[in-house]
Scaffold this active site. Structure first.
Site, mmCIF file in Angstrom:
data_model
loop_
_atom_site.group_PDB
_atom_site.id
_atom_site.type_symbol
_atom_site.label_atom_id
_atom_site.label_comp_id
_atom_site.label_asym_id
_atom_site.label_seq_id
_atom_site.Cartn_x
_atom_site.Cartn_y
_atom_site.Cartn_z
ATOM 1 N N LYS A 124 0.514 -1.349 0.546
ATOM 2 C CA LYS A 124 -0.212 -0.124 -0.224
ATOM 3 C C LYS A 124 0.883 1.606 0.049
ATOM 4 C CE LYS A 124 -4.052 -1.956 1.555
ATOM 5 N NZ LYS A 124 -5.444 -1.693 2.772
ATOM 6 N N LYS A 207 -4.808 -10.535 -6.269
ATOM 7 C CA LYS A 207 -5.883 -11.498 -5.613
ATOM 8 C C LYS A 207 -7.593 -10.233 -5.731
ATOM 9 C CE LYS A 207 -6.356 -9.566 -1.110
ATOM 10 N NZ LYS A 207 -7.978 -9.668 -0.701
ATOM 11 N N LYS A 210 -12.274 -7.012 -2.433
ATOM 12 C CA LYS A 210 -13.448 -6.385 -2.529
ATOM 13 C C LYS A 210 -13.024 -4.027 -2.607
ATOM 14 C CE LYS A 210 -14.789 -7.421 2.045
ATOM 15 N NZ LYS A 210 -13.675 -6.403 2.928
HETATM 16 P P1 ATP Z 1 -9.855 -5.004 0.682
HETATM 17 O O1 ATP Z 1 -9.506 -5.024 -0.607
HETATM 18 O O2 ATP Z 1 -10.846 -3.609 1.377
HETATM 19 O O3 ATP Z 1 -8.791 -5.377 1.113
HETATM 20 P P2 ATP Z 1 -10.645 -7.672 1.213
HETATM 21 O O4 ATP Z 1 -11.303 -8.577 -0.341
HETATM 22 O O5 ATP Z 1 -8.919 -8.113 0.734
HETATM 23 O O6 ATP Z 1 -11.068 -6.075 1.700
HETATM 24 P P3 ATP Z 1 -10.498 -8.672 3.558
HETATM 25 O O7 ATP Z 1 -11.654 -7.850 5.140
HETATM 26 O O8 ATP Z 1 -9.452 -7.795 4.045
HETATM 27 O O9 ATP Z 1 -11.152 -8.221 2.296
HETATM 28 O O10 ATP Z 1 -10.452 -9.524 3.989
HETATM 29 C C1 ATP Z 1 -11.790 -10.748 4.680
HETATM 30 C C2 ATP Z 1 -11.275 -12.259 5.003
HETATM 31 O O11 ATP Z 1 -10.985 -12.440 3.569
HETATM 32 C C3 ATP Z 1 -9.737 -12.430 5.188
HETATM 33 O O12 ATP Z 1 -9.802 -13.835 5.792
HETATM 34 C C4 ATP Z 1 -9.188 -12.217 3.927
HETATM 35 O O13 ATP Z 1 -7.837 -13.207 3.904
HETATM 36 C C5 ATP Z 1 -9.980 -13.089 3.217
HETATM 37 N N1 ATP Z 1 -10.277 -13.064 1.693
HETATM 38 C C6 ATP Z 1 -9.723 -11.928 1.030
HETATM 39 N N2 ATP Z 1 -9.742 -11.599 -0.220
HETATM 40 C C7 ATP Z 1 -9.662 -12.937 -0.084
HETATM 41 C C8 ATP Z 1 -9.058 -13.881 -1.881
HETATM 42 N N3 ATP Z 1 -9.317 -13.207 -3.089
HETATM 43 N N4 ATP Z 1 -8.838 -15.458 -2.282
HETATM 44 C C9 ATP Z 1 -9.362 -15.681 -0.560
HETATM 45 N N5 ATP Z 1 -9.042 -14.909 0.619
HETATM 46 C C10 ATP Z 1 -10.020 -13.546 0.479
#
Ligand code: ATP
Ligand code: LTN
Length: 350
Positions: A124, A207, A210
């Site tokens: 980041k 990856k 969200k």
């Molecule tokens: P942001 O984009 O805001 O970082 P994010 O999609 O990475 O959000 P988080 O709320 O940070 O989501 O993560 C919630 C859970 O989902 C965590 O356990 C994280 O490891 C898992 N997770 C997030 N993205 C993935 C992915 N692409 N594949 C598998 N697990 C994921």
């Protein structure tokens, strides 16, 4: 509440599970397959706390109205995906003051070098101007360590990207225990064998996230309509090999990702998945089948989500119940931390 019932029936104490998810955008398939699905599948065997980490979400700018909506919407998704309020305590982090307090106390025992070495922070920080980046972004993993340690969690089920942060929580726990005596359980990260890292459908080298879920073609969102899911999967980046099998070749990561999604949802083995596609005519067939299994997995979740969002008062009531359980556990723990550090507790020592 659920715990005492569980203990009567089973003298072996259940493992305490804690995990968190940010209200930072629409929940996407990676969140579901890497984290939420596992929480739901194992909630009967565990003593469960799931935290909607709004204080983590504000480490990057959020629109206030949007954040409020996303927080409730995320709660509705978690219940719709199958978390049962009689088995799992689901709560909002900012409803439970010990989280912010524990973060401060742990800040004072966490060397700054540990935080500067975190991959997520480095990624980041690379794309951000340091004059604009919040201090919260650096401190993010300490807040997360507090989330985990306050509940004496044995297990922290997360996707692959969060493994390093859970390991940092272990290091912080061990350091605190060394400095002030045995206070914290040292937690284990629990990473699923399949689905731990779902890749972006528009760019399988990064990856699925969200915060990019609104970018066309990047993610399947849990609340997408079937037609939308079909369109997103049809648009997914593949390759020109026209061969449907698992591979760790980065050039084939798009197809590998689609097969991986199919594998977790169907629960089949690698061999069974490849057999399913042995007579497929091409990537069109692959995408059709992957789209179908996703739609049948997500359709019931979407239907329950719509119902839950229709009764916000009920949703808020369930979240208050979760917060009361969370405070009952984390309140005494933060007092124990304070006492060990040498802070004077209001009303005298424990
Ligand atoms: P942001 O984009 O805001 O970082 P994010 O999609 O990475 O959000 P988080 O709320 O940070 O989501 O993560 C919630 C859970 O989902 C965590 O356990 C994280 O490891 C898992 N997770 C997030 N993205 C993935 C992915 N692409 N594949 C598998 N697990 C994921
Ligand atoms: N940082 C995590 C979310 C999170 C979390 C937690 C996960 C905050 N606190 C405690 C497990 C345990 C993420 O997924 N980005």
């Amino acid at each position: 509440m659920n715990q005492s019932v569980a203990h009567e029936a089973n003298p072996m104490p259940r493992k305490r599970v804690l995990s968190g998810i940010q209200p930072s955008g629409d929940v996407q398939l990676g969140n579901y397959l890497g984290a939420i699905k596992g929480w739901v599948d194992r909630q009967d065997e565990k003593d469960n706390f799931f935290c909607i980490v709004d204080l983590h979400a504000i480490t990057v700018p959020q629109d206030p109205n949007e954040l409020r909506h996303q927080t409730r919407s995320l709660a509705a998704i978690l219940f719709a995906a199958g978390l049962d309020p009689s088995k799992s305590n689901v709560f909002i982090q900012s409803h439970v003051p010990p989280h912010a307090e524990a973060c401060w106390l742990l800040n004072c025992v966490t060397p700054i070098g540990w935080l500067e070495r975190m991959t997520q922070f480095k990624d980041k920080a690379r794309n951000e101007n340091r004059e604009r980046m919040s201090t919260g972004l650096l401190d993010y993993p300490v807040l997360m360590a507090g989330d985990i340690l306050l509940y004496s969690a044995d297990e922290v089920p997360v996707g692959e990207d969060q493994k390093q942060h859970v390991e940092l929580a272990r290091d912080i726990a061990e350091r605190f225990n060394r400095l002030f005596g045995d206070t914290f359980v040292v937690p284990e990260p629990i990473i699923p064998e399949a689905g731990a890292r779902v890749m972006g459908l528009d760019d399988p080298s990064r990856k699925m996230s969200k915060s990019f879920a609104d970018i066309r073609g990047h993610a399947v969102r849990l609340i997408d309509e079937p037609k939308e899911i079909e369109r997103t999967i049809n648009r997914a980046v593949t390759d020109s090999y026209n061969e449907i099998r698992f591979s760790d070749d980065p050039e084939r990561s798009g197809v590998n990702n689609l097969l991986g999604i199919y594998k977790v949802i169907t629960g089949k083995t690698t061999e069974e998945v490849e057999n399913d596609f042995a007579s497929a005519r091409g990537y069109g067939d692959l995408k059709r089948s992957v789209g179908e299994v996703i739609i049948s997995e997500l359709a019931p979740i979407r239907a329950r989500y719509v119902q839950l969002m229709d009764d916000i008062a009920e949703l808020d009531r369930l979240l208050s119940l979760g917060a009361a359980q969370a405070i009952a556990v984390s309140g005494p723990k933060v007092d124990e931390m304070k006492e060990r550090i040498g802070l004077v507790l209001q009303g005298g020592e424990l």
